[in-house]
Every structure is written in C-alpha cells, then in structure tokens.
Write an enzyme that holds these catalytic residues in place. Sequence first.
Site, short mmCIF file in Angstrom:
data_model
loop_
_atom_site.label_atom_id
_atom_site.label_comp_id
_atom_site.label_asym_id
_atom_site.label_seq_id
_atom_site.Cartn_x
_atom_site.Cartn_y
_atom_site.Cartn_z
N HIS A 30 89.64 -42.35 19.43
CA HIS A 30 89.92 -41.37 20.48
C HIS A 30 88.63 -40.70 20.99
O HIS A 30 88.65 -40.06 22.04
CB HIS A 30 90.86 -40.30 19.90
CG HIS A 30 91.92 -39.82 20.86
ND1 HIS A 30 92.31 -40.52 21.98
CD2 HIS A 30 92.68 -38.68 20.85
CE1 HIS A 30 93.26 -39.85 22.61
NE2 HIS A 30 93.50 -38.73 21.95
N TYR B 99 86.32 -36.00 13.38
CA TYR B 99 86.81 -36.86 14.46
C TYR B 99 85.72 -37.75 15.05
O TYR B 99 86.01 -38.57 15.93
CB TYR B 99 87.40 -36.01 15.58
CG TYR B 99 88.53 -35.11 15.16
CD1 TYR B 99 89.80 -35.62 14.88
CD2 TYR B 99 88.34 -33.73 15.04
CE1 TYR B 99 90.84 -34.80 14.49
CE2 TYR B 99 89.38 -32.89 14.65
CZ TYR B 99 90.62 -33.43 14.38
OH TYR B 99 91.65 -32.61 13.98
N ASN C 2 96.57 -37.78 26.78
CA ASN C 2 96.70 -36.33 26.94
C ASN C 2 95.48 -35.68 27.58
O ASN C 2 95.60 -34.67 28.28
CB ASN C 2 96.98 -35.68 25.59
CG ASN C 2 98.37 -35.99 25.07
OD1 ASN C 2 99.29 -36.22 25.85
ND2 ASN C 2 98.53 -36.01 23.76
N PHE D 126 89.29 -29.56 22.39
CA PHE D 126 90.21 -30.56 21.86
C PHE D 126 90.83 -31.30 23.04
O PHE D 126 90.93 -30.78 24.15
CB PHE D 126 91.26 -29.99 20.92
CG PHE D 126 90.69 -29.67 19.56
CD1 PHE D 126 90.56 -30.65 18.59
CD2 PHE D 126 90.23 -28.38 19.28
CE1 PHE D 126 90.01 -30.36 17.35
CE2 PHE D 126 89.67 -28.09 18.04
CZ PHE D 126 89.55 -29.08 17.06
#
Length: 240
Positions: free
Chosen positions: A19, A14, A112, A64
């Site tokens: 993000h 990631y 989120n 996360f």
Amino acid sequence: MLVFAGLGNPGAKYADNRHNVGFMAADAIARRHSFSPWSKKFQGLIAEGTIAGEKIILIKPQTFMNLSGQSVGEALRFYKLELSALTVFYDEIDLAEGKLRIKTGGGAGGHNGIRSIDGHIGNAYRRVRIGVGHPGIKEMVQHHVLGDFAKADREWLDPLLDAIADNAAMIVKGDESGFMNKAALAVQGKAIAELEKPAQKQQPKQQSHIRQARSQQAPAKLPETGPMAAMLKKLFGNKD
C-alpha cells in the site's frame, strides 16, 4: 509548477507495505533528481526540486491513506494550482505485479486514498497506477495491501521504481505512453536478464585440510610378515 503526490501510510511499520508503493515512488524521484530534504507541511512531508525545467513539489501525506485528500487538497489550494498540475502515484491491485498505467480522471476503483482526494478536489488529475497484484479473493485484499513486499518482489519492484524516477521528465512533458513503455521495458529487461543468467555449478562442500590430506593418501598396507603381522593375527585372526 507541478505537484507529484505519493500515497501511503506514515510510520515504520507500514514502510514496506504494498500500500506504500506511492511513498516509494516519491522517494525514488526525490533521490534521483536531488530534491531538497523532506520537511513537514500541508499535513504531509514535502520536498522541492526541478525536473525538465519545471518546479516540482513532491508530497507524501501523513494523514493515513483514508484522509490523503486533506493533505493533497491543502497543497493545491496553497499554490493555487489546477487539477491538471497534479499527478498521484499509488498501488493498484487490479494490475499485475510490475505493471504500470497512467490515466487522467476516472473512479477510485476501491482505493481509499484516491476516494479521499476525489472527495476533496475532484477527479480530473493524472494517476500513475502501480500494479501490486490481487490476492485472488476479496476477503484477502486488506491483508495483501497491508502486507510487506516479499524479497522476490524486489526483482520487479526495484527496476520499476528506478524507471519511474529516471523517466519522470516524460510525465512533466506529457509523454504518458513513452513513460509507460520505459517502465515496461525496465521490468521486462530485468526478467530477461535473470532468465539468461548461466546456471551456477554447485561447488563441492569444503573439507578440512586434515580430511583433504587423508583423502589424498593411499590406504595403509598391512604387514604380511614379521612381529607386527603376528600380533595383528592374534588380535583379528587369520582372514585366509
């Protein structure tokens, strides 16, 4: 004491995602201001340093994205800090690429990580929203934010991250408009510099020294009289 939280997802897969631009901002600040090495604490990675005379705790939650509030909330409770001491850096799809905005409070806007933080500690903290652009259709949002920045994106991303790090003291001092202006100028300046670059002349293809030598030689002249001339006429005929 202040807490700067950069949001993202842990793990190498990631690392270059849109993000994860919050992680990238935290890393840039840590490098620019010679923070301590990253260490594990509060379900995240933290680094300590000083900016403009103020002690800063940088934190990158390792829970996360969807559980970022667990890590950030734990840090604020440990240091007994109010929400006004927290600044969160994160990606914003509703801002064009390279744009940056700061606000205090407000909704999660579909993010989120912010939703998780709001749920754990409330929403009255400062947010640094880093624009990564919108893919155009809702169904592509997840693919977009979990996709890596393209090589071309570095043209605006690198100067923006540098500006965030170089001008972090403005956040500490509460000069939010000044900070946004510096960030905008950094990105615009890079774009102008690219436009003003003189066009490079296309270089001729390199040739081997044998071909270069051949091209410089005058074409061979065929003999018109003598034994060689007679032989050539037998081979190729008389062109007269």
